[in-house]
Scaffold this active site. Structure first.
Site, PDB file in Angstrom:
ATOM      1  N   HIS A 149     -17.524  30.830  15.475  1.00 34.89           N
ATOM      2  CA  HIS A 149     -16.620  31.964  15.693  1.00 34.89           C
ATOM      3  C   HIS A 149     -16.520  32.888  14.477  1.00 34.89           C
ATOM      4  O   HIS A 149     -15.418  33.270  14.048  1.00 34.89           O
ATOM      5  CB  HIS A 149     -15.240  31.472  16.114  1.00 34.89           C
ATOM      6  N   ASN A 151     -20.320  32.097  25.356  1.00 37.70           N
ATOM      7  CA  ASN A 151     -19.602  33.108  26.128  1.00 37.70           C
ATOM      8  C   ASN A 151     -18.936  34.164  25.256  1.00 37.70           C
ATOM      9  O   ASN A 151     -18.827  35.325  25.660  1.00 37.70           O
ATOM     10  CB  ASN A 151     -18.549  32.442  27.024  1.00 37.70           C
ATOM     11  N   HIS A 152     -18.521  33.812  24.051  1.00 34.38           N
ATOM     12  CA  HIS A 152     -17.811  34.779  23.218  1.00 34.38           C
ATOM     13  C   HIS A 152     -18.716  35.902  22.740  1.00 34.38           C
ATOM     14  O   HIS A 152     -18.280  37.043  22.615  1.00 34.38           O
ATOM     15  CB  HIS A 152     -17.178  34.072  22.011  1.00 34.38           C
ATOM     16  N   HIS A 167     -13.805  22.721  21.728  1.00 36.85           N
ATOM     17  CA  HIS A 167     -13.638  22.580  20.283  1.00 36.85           C
ATOM     18  C   HIS A 167     -13.259  21.165  19.854  1.00 36.85           C
ATOM     19  O   HIS A 167     -13.124  20.902  18.659  1.00 36.85           O
ATOM     20  CB  HIS A 167     -12.586  23.572  19.788  1.00 36.85           C
TER      21      HIS A 167
END
Length: 441
Positions: free
Chosen positions: A11, A85-86, A183
């Site tokens: 991320h 997906n992010h 996560h």
């Protein structure tokens, strides 16, 4: 023996709690994984998706990624990855551009063989499109076969993707499935195939209390050995305060002082009864005591009149909004519009035009995006950690220009970062492999 680092959900670019320092923390954690790879005699770094937090990483995040990948490349350690997906865009993927620069390999139907182990990839695919998948790959003569995939797979919590189906329909027998999206690190065995989540490398939400890290996976002729390694990350202080009827802010302050707050992220959870406590007062006090940032979760009951007994704030408002949007069961197109409206990178004056362009693009290219997703139960939505983001309508050429600019600007700088790599418990892998699992890329 082939030895790889299995990481994911890094991320990069996530400015958690609107803190620039937290944004840097996510990059620092990724750099520690790279440093461990350089020091740990591994044959590859395998990334299971969500390299970036969103589809439009900013220049510092791109530069940091390029510098880290160049360090791996200089050491002869391949970076094998899939798209989560992010970060998924409708046009070219950032991972494709890193591959063109010779710094990464995007895994897919065709195998990439490292030390006798064939790696395949399965990008994140929305549930509405999974019926189209055939899970067929290009078989190759290798000692081991591994699938790298991104999604919420069985037999783990919050699953919406059947691992057994993928294994049964694939034409390749997989020894292991290395996963990203959830996560929470976990490992299980399904009919002789080891399935494992590596977890995130930084705390992307206040619910992620356990130490962050990655998996170290060893493939031998007789076994698949999966071990957990922890990373040194910014400390979080989770302060639970149970207030009696006559207690208030002073009791909260007293409890906060009991923790080491220096440069920590402080999450204060209020329970019980007690007086009204203003979250801002608690948060500012924690910062004055040395915390980097603080947030308050007031979980006290509603009073007899039906009014909230206290003010309420969320530890992470962005996560709360995403969770509520997920519960609504919106279509992919609606999720895309929602993200555009809330995106800080889109100027208010440009939102209308940006939304119009995306809707027109989706109507032309993907009408199915306007079909509402199946609504999840409240319990699933409350716990689930990932949101199925809609495909991005961003122009691929613009993505390419930005990445190439970053590549030119990046310098190959050795960053002195170290990580605590405490070896945790090892899975007890078996050598047998009966079933398998497939991919779409």
């Amino acid at each position: 023996m082939t030895r790889v680092i299995h990481t994911g959900d890094t991320h990069l670019g996530y400015q958690q709690y609107h803190s620039p320092e937290r944004r840097q923390d996510f990059l620092d954690a990724f750099e520690r994984v790279v440093a461990d790879a350089l020091d740990g005699d591994v044959d590859a770094v395998v990334h299971a998706g969500d390299l970036y937090h969103d589809r439009r990483p900013e220049l510092p995040d791109l530069l940091g990624t390029l510098a880290a990948l160049r360090r791996l490349d200089d050491a002869g350690i391949p970076f094998l990855a899939i798209v989560g997906n992010h970060e998924s865009t409708r046009g070219g993927q950032w991972l494709d551009l890193f591959e063109r620069l010779g710094l990464a390999t995007r895994l897919g139907r065709d195998p990439h063989v490292v030390g006798g182990v064939a790696f395949y990839g399965l990008d994140h695919v929305p549930r509405s499109r999974r019926d189209e998948l055939d899970y067929q790959f290009d078989p190759v003569d290798a000692d081991r076969a591994v699938l790298v995939a991104h999604g919420l797979f069985t037999p783990f919590a919050h699953a919406d993707w059947e691992t057994e189906t993928v294994l049964a329909e694939s034409n390749v027998d997989f020894d292991a499935v290395l996963l990203g999206d959830n996560h929470v690190p976990d490992t299980a065995e399904l009919d002789g195939t080891w399935v494992t989540y590596c977890g995130s490398t930084e705390r992307a939400s206040a619910s992620e209390r356990d130490p962050r890290g990655y998996n170290l996976v060893e493939f031998t002729p007789d076994a698949v050995d999966i071990r957990r390694r922890t990373l040194e990350t910014r400390p979080f202080a989770f302060v639970e305060v149970d207030l009696a009827g006559d207690e208030g802010i002073e009791r909260v302050r007293q409890r906060v002082r009991e923790f080491d707050l220096e440069d920590a992220v402080v999450i204060v959870e209020l329970r019980g009864e007690g007086e009204t406590v203003t979250p801002a007062a608690v948060e500012s006090f924690a910062v004055e005591e040395g915390a980097l940032v603080a947030r308050v979760n007031d979980k006290r009951d509603i009073d007899d009149d039906g009014d909230l007994a206290t003010d309420v704030t969320f530890a992470d408002p962005d996560d709360a909004v995403r969770e509520r949007v997920r519960e609504m069961g919106l279509s992919s197109a609606a999720l895309d519009v929602d993200e555009t409206v809330r995106a800080s990178k889109v100027a208010d004056s440009n939102v209308r035009d940006e939304v119009r362009e995306r809707v027109e693009s989706l109507l032309s290219d993907d009408p199915d995006a306007f079909v509402a997703a199946e609504r999840e139960s409240d319990a699933e939505a409350e716990e689930s950690e990932s949101v199925e983001d809609a495909a991005d309508g961003e122009d691929a050429a613009a993505v390419e220009d930005t990445a190439e600019t970053a590549a030119e600007a990046a310098t190959d700088t050795d960053t002195e970062t170290t990580a605590d790599t405490d070896s945790e418990t090892a899975a007890d892998p078996a050598a047998s492999r009966d079933s398998s699992l497939g991919d779409f890329a």
